[in-house]
Enzyme design. Structure first.
Site, PDB file in Angstrom:
ATOM      1  N   CYS A 170       0.819  -1.218   0.000  1.00 27.28           N
ATOM      2  CA  CYS A 170       0.000   0.000   0.000  1.00 27.28           C
ATOM      3  C   CYS A 170       0.850   1.264   0.000  1.00 27.28           C
ATOM      4  O   CYS A 170       1.694   1.458   0.876  1.00 27.28           O
ATOM      5  CB  CYS A 170      -0.919  -0.005   1.230  1.00 27.28           C
ATOM      6  SG  CYS A 170      -1.805   1.531   1.399  1.00 27.28           S
TER       7      CYS A 170
ATOM      8  N   ARG B 154       0.075   4.504   3.001  1.00 29.64           N
ATOM      9  CA  ARG B 154       0.138   4.165   4.423  1.00 29.64           C
ATOM     10  C   ARG B 154       0.475   5.320   5.356  1.00 29.64           C
ATOM     11  O   ARG B 154       0.423   5.154   6.568  1.00 29.64           O
ATOM     12  CB  ARG B 154       1.144   3.033   4.637  1.00 29.64           C
ATOM     13  CG  ARG B 154       0.542   1.687   4.434  1.00 29.64           C
ATOM     14  CD  ARG B 154       1.562   0.610   4.635  1.00 29.64           C
ATOM     15  NE  ARG B 154       2.512   0.508   3.539  1.00 29.64           N
ATOM     16  CZ  ARG B 154       3.645  -0.164   3.609  1.00 29.64           C
ATOM     17  NH1 ARG B 154       3.977  -0.763   4.732  1.00 29.64           N
ATOM     18  NH2 ARG B 154       4.439  -0.237   2.560  1.00 29.64           N
TER      19      ARG B 154
ATOM     20  N   TRP C 225      -8.887   6.210   0.026  1.00 27.60           N
ATOM     21  CA  TRP C 225      -9.473   6.876  -1.129  1.00 27.60           C
ATOM     22  C   TRP C 225      -8.616   6.577  -2.343  1.00 27.60           C
ATOM     23  O   TRP C 225      -7.503   6.069  -2.218  1.00 27.60           O
ATOM     24  CB  TRP C 225      -9.643   8.379  -0.907  1.00 27.60           C
ATOM     25  CG  TRP C 225      -8.425   9.092  -0.405  1.00 27.60           C
ATOM     26  CD1 TRP C 225      -7.412   9.600  -1.148  1.00 27.60           C
ATOM     27  CD2 TRP C 225      -8.116   9.375   0.957  1.00 27.60           C
ATOM     28  NE1 TRP C 225      -6.483  10.186  -0.329  1.00 27.60           N
ATOM     29  CE2 TRP C 225      -6.888  10.066   0.968  1.00 27.60           C
ATOM     30  CE3 TRP C 225      -8.745   9.120   2.167  1.00 27.60           C
ATOM     31  CZ2 TRP C 225      -6.287  10.495   2.149  1.00 27.60           C
ATOM     32  CZ3 TRP C 225      -8.145   9.547   3.330  1.00 27.60           C
ATOM     33  CH2 TRP C 225      -6.931  10.229   3.311  1.00 27.60           C
TER      34      TRP C 225
ATOM     35  N   GLU D 284      -5.344   4.473 -10.348  1.00 26.74           N
ATOM     36  CA  GLU D 284      -6.110   3.225 -10.173  1.00 26.74           C
ATOM     37  C   GLU D 284      -7.305   3.209 -11.109  1.00 26.74           C
ATOM     38  O   GLU D 284      -7.648   2.179 -11.690  1.00 26.74           O
ATOM     39  CB  GLU D 284      -6.595   3.098  -8.729  1.00 26.74           C
ATOM     40  CG  GLU D 284      -5.481   2.936  -7.721  1.00 26.74           C
ATOM     41  CD  GLU D 284      -6.004   2.966  -6.296  1.00 26.74           C
ATOM     42  OE1 GLU D 284      -6.820   2.096  -5.959  1.00 26.74           O
ATOM     43  OE2 GLU D 284      -5.610   3.864  -5.538  1.00 26.74           O
TER      44      GLU D 284
END
Ligand SMILES: Cc1cc2nc3c(=O)[nH]c(=O)nc-3n(C[C@H](O)[C@H](O)[C@H](O)COP(=O)(O)OP(=O)(O)OC[C@H]3O[C@@H](n4cnc5c(N)ncnc54)[C@H](O)[C@@H]3O)c2cc1C
Ligand SMILES: Cc1cc2nc3c(=O)[nH]c(=O)nc-3n(C[C@H](O)[C@H](O)[C@H](O)COP(=O)(O)O)c2cc1C
Length: 1217
Positions: free
Chosen positions: A174, A177, A346, A351
Site C-alpha cells: 500500500c 500508508r 481513497w 487506479e
C-alpha cells in the site's frame, strides 16, 4: 468462467481481483526476497514455517535519486511476530509474482493462537507503554484461560483498534500508508446475521463516503472459530460495477467482475444489464449460505468523467464510484482471523485512470481516446498510448476535484510514501514495502518511489488475501438452486427496527464516545455526566475524570469530548494536571520529531511540556499561539518551495486537509473531538485550560468536530452548555452517520429534561449512623485528617468589611506537607440557612435520623429492563440535617435545573411563573443571580408556596466543595500542626444595598473555638515549593492574605538555619513584598521584624494603598523600587520568584516584572517575555492563586458588563449575518 484480469489497485494497495489460473491451487507464499528461504510448499496443509532468519542484519536501502541511505532493522521482528513462507529461493527472487498466498482455511491450533496472541499483545502493551507490567501479564493469563475454556478468545476493543491500524501499517503493497493512524474502526463483532452485516456495511459506506470527503474506515465482523462458521463478504469490493459476457463474446460493464456478477445472478439477483450496474453486496454470516442485498443508490457516490480541455470526453459516458472499499481480505490479528472485513482509503488517480479504464483486460479505452484526440495509432513511436493515458488520468483527477471527492495523484502519493518511509525508519527502524506494487503504473521514473530501494517482508497483524468465498463455501442448500431472498434497504431498516431493543442498541452503540472532565468545584463533572446521559442514547458513552483516565489509550479513541474548567491563573484543575502534562509531552515529542520550532540560529527550540502548561498561564493564549504560528510560518518561508508543494498536495488530497498536512499525521489523527471550557471572564486567562486542550488536540492531529465553546460563569454558562451539548450531539450523529432512529430521538428528547424525578429518588432509612469522618471520606474520595483548634485569633485590626484570622489546628497524627502546599477544609453551612431550608422540605418527618439517599436505576438485561434502587454515589449515610449542613451547596445561587424543580414544587402559579421566567430567559437569570446572589433560603423566601421533596432536592443540589488555604506553617517547625491565614468573606448583595452574606468556610473557620473539631486534608502544590538549593535568592510577593504561604516559608527557613540543615550552604537572600490598605492591617508585623533582625528575611517591604498621609502604593510599586536587585537576583543569581493572592494582582505583578527586567537587563520586549517563559521552564516563576474572592464585587461588576456586551454583540452580528 476464468478471467485473468491481473491486479487492481486500491489506496490500501493494489489487490488481486483476478481468479487464480489454477483454481485448484492454493495461492500461497509471500514474496520476501531479502531473506530467501527454501521454496514454499504450495499446499497449505504441509506448510512449514521455513523462513528462518539466520542472523538478521540491517539491510541497506538506497535512494538513487538523492543518494541517501537508510537501514532496515525492522525485519528482525519477523521471527517473533510471524512465521511465514516466501516464494523466493536462495537462487530465484519471485517478487513480481502476483499470486500472494494466504495461510489457508484451516483454523489455527490453540498453541498457535496463543503464540501469535503473545506476540501481538507484546506490541500492543508496548504501544501503550505497559510492556511487562501487571496489566500485560494478567492479560496474557486471561487470554490463556479463555483459549482453554472456549478454544478462542476475544480481543478487547482497543486491541482490535490497534491491530487494525497496525495491519494497515504493515501492508507492504500500500502506497497510502502515511495515513495509517487515521482509520475509523467499526467493531461489528456482535453482529450475527447477514442482514446485520449488510446494515453495518451500509453504515460503513455512508461514513466513509462522507459527501466526498472520504474517510478511511474498516468494518470487522466476528472472527473465524472452527472454520465452518466464517463470516464472509463475498463482494470483492463493497461498491463495484457488474460485468456481463455478451453473445458476441464482448463484455458489457467491468470485465473484472464477470465471475462475481455470475455468482450474484445465481443467487437470484436480477441484473439491469447496463454498463454501470452497481452489484449487490453479498454476505454470508456464521457459515450460512450467502444472501445478497441491493445497496440503496442514494448512498453510492459516483463521479461522471469529463476532461478540462476535450469537450467530447464527457460524451463517452464514463464514470466511477468514489469509494474504493476492499471487502474480500481477512485481518490476521493476535492469532485470530477476521474473515469478514471491509476497508477503504481513497483512490489514487491512476487506479481508475490507468488500470480500470485503460488496462486492456478492463475497460480498455486507450485506443478510442487516442482516435478522438486525432493521434496516429499506427505506430508505437508516436507514443499515442502514453498521450491518451495521460489525458484519461487528467480527466479522472479533474472530475473528482470538480465534485470535491477525495483523490490523490500518483506524484503526491509517491512523495507522501517517501515521507512515510522516513517516518517509519525513524520510529520503527524500517517499513516493509513491495516495490513492484508501490511504484505507480504511469510515469514511474518521474515519481520518487521508483528510485527508492525497498525491503519486502511480512509482519503481523496483516491484511491477507483469501480464496473467493464462492470457491470455498460449504453450501447448506443446493448451490444451483437460486436463492430467493432479496432485501432492499427499507426492508432491512424495518427489520432492524423490529429486532429486540437490546440488539438494536448493541448495534448502534458500537461507536465509543469518551467524555473526560476536569473540575475543581464540581460543575464540569456535573455537565460531563449530563453529556454522558445524552450520548448514552446513541453511542457507547463513557465518562471519566481526567485523573482516572488511562491517557495512553487516547490514541485509540474515536470520539473524545472534553469538559473542563480553568483554575489558578489559567491552569488546569488539579485533577486535569497529569492528563495535560501527558498531552503536552506528546505534543513536545511530535514537535521535536518534526523539528518544527527552529530559531534563527537553526537550532531546534521546543518548549518543554512544563513550560507549555505554564506558558498558557503566562501569556494570553492568542499571543502564545501567534508566537508559535509565526515560528512555524518562518520555517515555511525559509523553504517557500516546500511550502508551495505542500499546498498543491493538499489540493490533490482533500481528505487530509481537515486534520493536518499529509506528511504530518499526528498521533490523534483518528480522534474526533470537541471541547467545552468552563471559566469566568472575571479572570484574565478566561477558559485558558479548555482553550489549551482544544489547541493541543488539534495540533496532535485530532479532528475538531465543533468549534471550542466557552461557558462563562459571569454570563449564561448553563445556557451555553445546553446549546453546546445539543449541537455536539447533532454533529457527532451526522459525523458518524447515525440515523434519526429511536435512540437518537430519545436522546434529543432528553435535552433539558430533568434527569431525576420524585419517583426515582428517595431517602431510605439507614440502620446506623456512619462516623462523619468516614462519611466525608466516602463522599469526597479523600483521606481526611481530624484536627482540633488550638488557637483562633484576628490578625491586625478588624474593620467593617475586612477581617483576617489566624487559625492554629493540631492533629493527633503527623501531617505530611511542605511549605507552599494547601490544606482543604471541609466546611459547614450556617445553621440559619440550613434551618430555613429544612423547614420547606416535604417527605421527611425526622431530620436527625440517619438515611441513605437512593436513586432508581434501569438496566437492560437479556430478559428485559430491570429497575433497582441504588445508593447515591456522592451522598453517604447521614442525617438529613447533616446532609444539608455538610454535603450540599445551599449558598451558591441555584442552577436553572434546581429552579425548574422548585417551580414545579410551587402551589402558587405566580410564584412558579416567577421562577420559570428566570429559567427561560438566561439574561434575566444572570442578572438575578449576580444582583441578589441568593442562597437557597433566600430563594425560598421569594416563593413561599414552594415545598420540594427533600430527596429530589438533595439529589439535584451540587456538593458543598471543600475550600483551599495556603498553609502558613512549616511541618519542620510544627510537625502535627497546620496554620492558616484566612481573610473572612462578608459582603452585602445588591451592590452593597442588600442582605449580608457570609463566606461559608471563612465564616465557619472564624466561628471555631479552641478544641473544636475540623476535618481537613492536605494537597500538594509542587509548583509552589521552595527550591532545594537554599542559597538561591527568593522574591516573595503576597499582598493581603497572599502572605499566607510565605509565613510557612520563613518558618521553614528559620528552622533549617537553627537546625544547621543547610547542607553547608549560606542561605540566600529573601525579599518579602507585602501590601495592605492600612498600617493596622500589616499581617505578622512583629514576626517579620523579628525575622529581619535574625537575618532570615533580608528585606520585608510594605506597600500601603489607603493610609492617610502616605502615598498610595501596591506591591507592583515595590517591585519597581527594588527593580535593580530583583533583576540581578533573577538574571544572574538563579533566583526564584513567588506570587500569591488574587488573580488580577498576579497578572499585574507579572507585567510589572517584565517591565522591570526589560529596563534593568536591557532586554527587548520579546526577550523579556522569553525570559519570563524561561523562568517558568526552569520552575523559577511560581504562582499560588486564590481566585478573586476579596475583589469579587468590583471585578464581577466590570466583567459582567463586558460579558453582557460581548454576548449582545455576537448575537447582533449573528442576526445580521
Ligand atoms: C489554592 C488556593 C489557596 C487559597 N489560600 C487562601 C488563603 O491562604 N487564605 C485565604 O483567605 N483564602 C485562600 N483561598 C481562598 C479560599 O479558598 C476561599 O475561596 C475563601 O476563603 C472564600 O471561601 P468562603 O467559603 O468563605 O466563601 P464562599 O462562600 O465561597 O463565598 C465566596 C464567594 O462569594 C461570592 N462573593 C464574594 N464576595 C462577594 C461580593 N462582594 N459580592 C458578590 N459576591 C461575592 C463570590 O462568588 C465568591 O466566590 C485560597 C484559594 C485557593 C484556590
Ligand atoms: C481559584 C480560582 C481560580 C480560577 N481561575 C480561573 C482562570 O484563570 N480562568 C477562568 O476562566 N476561570 C477561572 N476560574 C473560574 C472557574 O473556572 C469557574 O468557576 C468554573 O465554572 C468552575 O468549574 P468547575 O466547577 O468544573 O471547576 C477560577 C476560579 C477559582 C475559584
Amino acid at each position: 468462467m476464468e478471467t485473468d484480469v491481473g491486479k487492481m489497485e486500491t489506496d490500501f494497495g493494489k489487490m488481486e481481483i483476478g481468479v487464480a489460473k489454477n483454481a485448484g491451487h492454493s495461492i500461497n507464499g509471500h514474496a520476501m526476497c531479502p531473506f530467501s528461504g527454501k521454496i514454499a510448499v504450495q499446499n497449505q496443509k504441509h506448510e512449514k514455517p521455513n523462513l528462518k532468519l539466520k542472523v538478521p542484519q540491517p539491510i541497506r536501502l538506497k535512494n538513487h535519486l538523492v543518494s541517501e541511505e537508510n537501514y532496515d532493522v525492522l525485519h528482525s521482528q519477523i521471527d517473533e511476530v510471524a512465521s511465514f513462507n516466501t516464494k523466493c529461493t536462495e537462487k530465484v527472487c519471485q517478487n513480481s509474482i502476483m499470486d500472494i498466498p494466504n495461510r489457508g482455511d484451516s483454523p489455527r491450533s490453540e498453541e498457535e493462537v496463543y503464540k501469535e496472541a503473545q506476540a501481538f499483545l507484546k506490541q500492543y502493551f508496548s504501544s501503550i507503554r505497559r510492556e511487562n507490567t501487571d496489566a500485560h501479564i494478567s492479560r496474557l493469563h486471561e487470554v490463556e484461560r479463555e483459549l482453554k475454556e472456549k478454544g478462542t478468545y476475544q480481543l478487547k476493543t482497543p486491541e482490535l483498534v490497534f491491530g487494525a491500524k497496525l495491519a494497515w501499517r504493515n501492508a507492504s503493497r500500500c502506497i497510502g500508508r502515511i495515513q495509517w493512524k487515521k482509520l475509523q474502526i467499526f467493531d461489528c463483532r456482535a453482529v450475527t446475521t447477514a442482514s446485520g452485516m449488510f446494515e453495518a456495511l451500509c453504515n460503513h459506506i455512508k461514513y466513509a463516503t462522507n459527501k466526498g470527503n472520504i474517510r478511511s474506515a474498516i468494518t470487522i465482523f466476528p472472527q473465524r472459530t472452527d472454520g465452518k462458521h466464517d463470516y464472509r463478504i463475498w463482494s470483492p469490493q463493497l461498491i463495484s460495477y457488474a460485468g456481463y459476457i455478451e453473445p458476441d463474446g464482448s463484455i458489457l460493464g467491468d470485465p473484472a467482475r464477470v465471475e462475481f456478477t455470475e455468482v450474484c445472478i445465481k443467487l437470484g439477483w436480477k441484473p439491469p444489464r447496463t454498463a454501470w450496474d452497481i452489484l449487490p453486496i453479498v454476505v454470508s454470516a456464521d457459515g450460512k449460505d450467502p444472501e445478497y442485498f441491493d445497496i440503496p443508490r442514494e448512498i453510492v457516490m459516483e463521479v461522471k468523467m469529463e476532461h478540462p480541455k476535450y469537450e467530447w470526453f464527457k460524451d463517452l459516458g464514463l464514470q466511477w464510484y468514489a469509494l474504493p472499499a476492499v471487502s474480500n481480505m481477512s485481518l490476521d490479528c493476535g492469532g485470530l482471523e477476521f474473515t469478514g472485513t471491509a476497508f477503504n482509503g481513497w483512490y489514487m488517480g491512476t487506479e481508475i485512470g490507468c488500470r480500470n479504464f485503460c488496462d486492456s483486460n478492463r475497460l480498455n479505452i486507450v485506443e478510442s481516446i487516442a482516435n478522438k484526440m486525432g493521434l496516429d495509432t499506427n505506430s508505437y513511436v508516436s507514443l499515442w498510448k502514453d498521450k491518451a493515458l495521460v489525458e484519461v488520468n487528467i480527466a479522472v483527477l479533474n472530475s473528482f476535484h470538480r465534485d470535491n471527492v477525495s483523490i490523490v495523484d500518483h506524484h503526491s502519493a509517491s512523495e507522501q510514501f517517501i515521507k512515510h518511509l522516513d517516518n517509519e525508519n525513524k520510529s520503527r527502524g524500517g517499513c516493509p514495502s513491495d516495490w513492484v506494487w508501490i511504484v505507480p503504473p504511469m510515469s514511474s521514473s518521474l515519481t520518487s518511489v521508483f528510485h527508492q530501494e525497498m525491503a519486502l517482508y511480512y509482519l503481523r497483524p496483516s491484511y491477507d488475501y483469501q480464496e473467493p468465498a464462492w470457491k470455498t463455501h460449504q453450501w447448506v442448500k443446493s448451490e444451483d438452486k437460486p436463492r430467493t431472498r432479496k432485501f432492499h434497504f427499507k426492508q432491512i431498516a424495518r427489520a432492524v427496527k423490529f429486532t429486540s431493543k437490546l440488539f438494536g442498541q448493541a448495534l448502534s452503540k458500537r461507536i465509543k464516545a469518551t467524555i473526560l472532565y476536569a473540575t475543581e468545584t464540581g460543575k464540569s463533572e456535573q455537565y460531563a455526566k449530563e453529556l454522558g446521559t445524552i450520548f448514552g442514547h446513541a453511542f457507547n458513552a463513557q465518562v471519566h475524570c481526567m485523573s482516572e483516565y488511562d491517557v495512553f489509550s487516547i490514541e485509540h479513541e474515536t470520539l473524545l469530548l472534553i469538559v473542563t474548567s480553568t483554575f489558578g491563573n489559567g491552569e488546569p484543575p488539579a485533577n486535569g494536571e497529569e492528563f495535560a502534562k501527558h498531552l503536552l509531552q506528546m505534543l513536545y515529542n511530535e514537535k521535536k520529531n518534526q523539528g518544527d520550532q527552529v530559531d534563527s540560529a537553526g537550532t531546534v527550540k521546543v518548549h518543554t511540556p512544563k513550560s507549555l502548561i505554564r506558558t498558557n498561564s503566562a501569556m494570553t493564549p492568542s499571543i502564545d499561539y501567534k508566537k508559535q504560528l509565526s515560528r512555524m510560518e518562518s520555517n515555511k518561508n525559509s523553504n517557500a518551495i516546500d511550502y508551495k508543494r505542500q499546498l498543491s498536495r493538499l489540493e490533490s488530497n482533500k481528505s487530509s486537509i481537515t486534520a493536518s498536512t499529509p506528511e504530518i499525521i499526528g498521533p490523534l489523527s483518528n480522534v474526533c473531538y470537541a471541547v467545552f471550557a468552563l471559566g469566568s471572564s472575571a479572570y484574565p486567562k478566561y477558559c485558558n485550560f479548555g482553550k489549551t486542550m482544544d489547541r493541543v488536540l488539534e495540533e496532535l492531529g485530532g479532528e475538531r468536530l465543533l468549534e471550542l465553546t466557552c461557558g462563562d460563569e459571569m454570563c449564561g454558562q448553563e445556557q451555553q452548555f445546553r446549546s453546546w451539548s445539543s449541537n455536539i450531539f447533532q454533529v457527532a450523529c451526522e459525523s458518524f452517520c447515525l440515523e434519526e432512529n429511536e435512540m437518537v430521538k430519545n436522546a434529543k428528547k432528553s435535552f433539558g429534561m430533568m434527569p431525576l424525578t420524585e419517583e426515582t429518588v428517595r431517602f431510605n432509612r439507614a440502620e446506623k449512623q456512619q462516623c462523619l469522618k468516614t462519611a466525608l471520606e466516602q463522599s469526597y474520595r479523600k483521606q481526611i485528617v481530624t484536627c482540633h483548634v488550638k488557637e483562633n485569633k484576628h490578625l491586625g485590626e478588624v474593620s467593617n468589611d475586612r477581617a483576617t484570622i489566624f487559625v492554629d489546628m493540631e492533629s493527633t497524627t503527623e501531617l505530611n506537607y511542605d511549605p507552599g502546599d494547601h490544606v482543604g477544609v471541609m466546611a459547614c453551612n450556617r445553621s440559619e440557612i440550613v434551618d430555613a431550608v429544612l423547614k420547606r422540605l416535604k417527605g421527611v418527618d425526622n431530620f436527625e435520623r440517619p438515611v441513605q439517599l437512593q436513586v432508581m436505576k434501569e438496566k437492560l438485561t437479556p430478559t428485559g429492563t430491570v429497575k433497582s434502587w441504588e445508593r447515591h454515589e456522592r451522598i453517604p449515610v447521614a442525617t438529613i440535617r447533616q446532609i444539608f449542613t455538610r454535603f450540599l451547596d445551599i449558598t451558591t445561587p441555584p442552577s436553572t435545573k434546581v429552579l425548574k424543580y422548585l417551580a414545579s414544587a410551587c402551589t402558587d402559579e405566580n410564584e412558579a411563573d416567577y421562577l420559570r421566567e428566570l429559567i427561560e430567559d438566561s439574561n434575566k437569570y444572570d442578572d438575578w443571580m449576580h444582583h441578589y446572589y441568593p442562597h437557597l433560603a433566600e430563594v425560598f423566601s421569594q416563593v413561599p408556596s414552594c415545598r420540594p421533596q427533600a430527596s429530589l432536592l438533595a439529589a439535584l443540589l451540587p456538593p458543598l466543595q471543600p475550600r483551599f488555604y495556603s498553609i502558613s506553617s512549616s511541618s519542620l517547625e510544627h510537625p502535627n500542626k497546620i496554620h492558616v491565614t484566612v481573610a473572612v468573606v462578608v459582603y452585602k448583595t445588591q451592590n452593597g444595598e442588600g442582605s449580608t452574606h457570609y463566606g461559608v468556610c471563612s465564616t465557619y473557620l472564624q466561628s471555631l473555638k479552641p478544641k473544636d473539631e475540623v476535618y481537613v486534608f492536605t494537597r500538594r502544590a509542587p509548583s509552589f515549593h521552595m527550591p532545594q538549593d537554599i542559597s538561591v535568592p527568593l522574591i516573595l510577593v503576597g499582598p493581603g492574605s497572599g502572605i499566607a504561604p510565605f509565613r510557612g516559608f520563613w518558618h521553614h527557613r528559620r528552622r533549617q538555619i537553627l537546625d544547621n540543615s543547610t547542607n553547608g550552604k549560606k542561605p540566600g537572600p529573601i525579599y518579602l513584598l507585602f501590601g495592605c490598605r492600612y498600617k493596622g492591617m500589616d499581617l505578622y508585623k512583629d514576626e517579620k521584624e523579628q525575622l529581619v533582625s535574625e537575618g532570615v528575611l533580608t528585606k520585608s517591604l510594605l506597600a500601603l494603598s489607603r493610609e492617610e498621609g502616605v502615598s498610595k502604593k501596591h506591591v507592583q510599586a515595590l517591585l519597581e523600587d527594588e527593580g535593580a536587585y530583583i533583576t540581578r537576583m533573577l538574571v544572574d543569581e538563579g533566583g526564584h520568584f513567588y506570587v500569591c493572592g488574587d488573580c488580577k494582582m498576579a497578572e499585574e505583578v507579572q507585567q510589572k516584572l517584565k517591565d522591570v527586567i526589560k529596563r534593568h537587563a536591557r532586554y527587548s520586549d520579546e526577550e523579556a517575555d522569553d525570559f519570563i517563559l524561561f523562568l517558568m521552564d526552569e520552575n523559577r516563576y511560581h504562582e499560588d492563586i486564590f481566585g478573586i474572592t476579596l475583589r469579587t464585587s468590583i471585578v464581577h461588576k466590570a466583567s459582567r458588563e463586558s460579558a453582557k456586551r460581548t454576548r449582545l454583540q455576537s448575537m447582533q452580528s449573528f442576526c445580521l449575518s
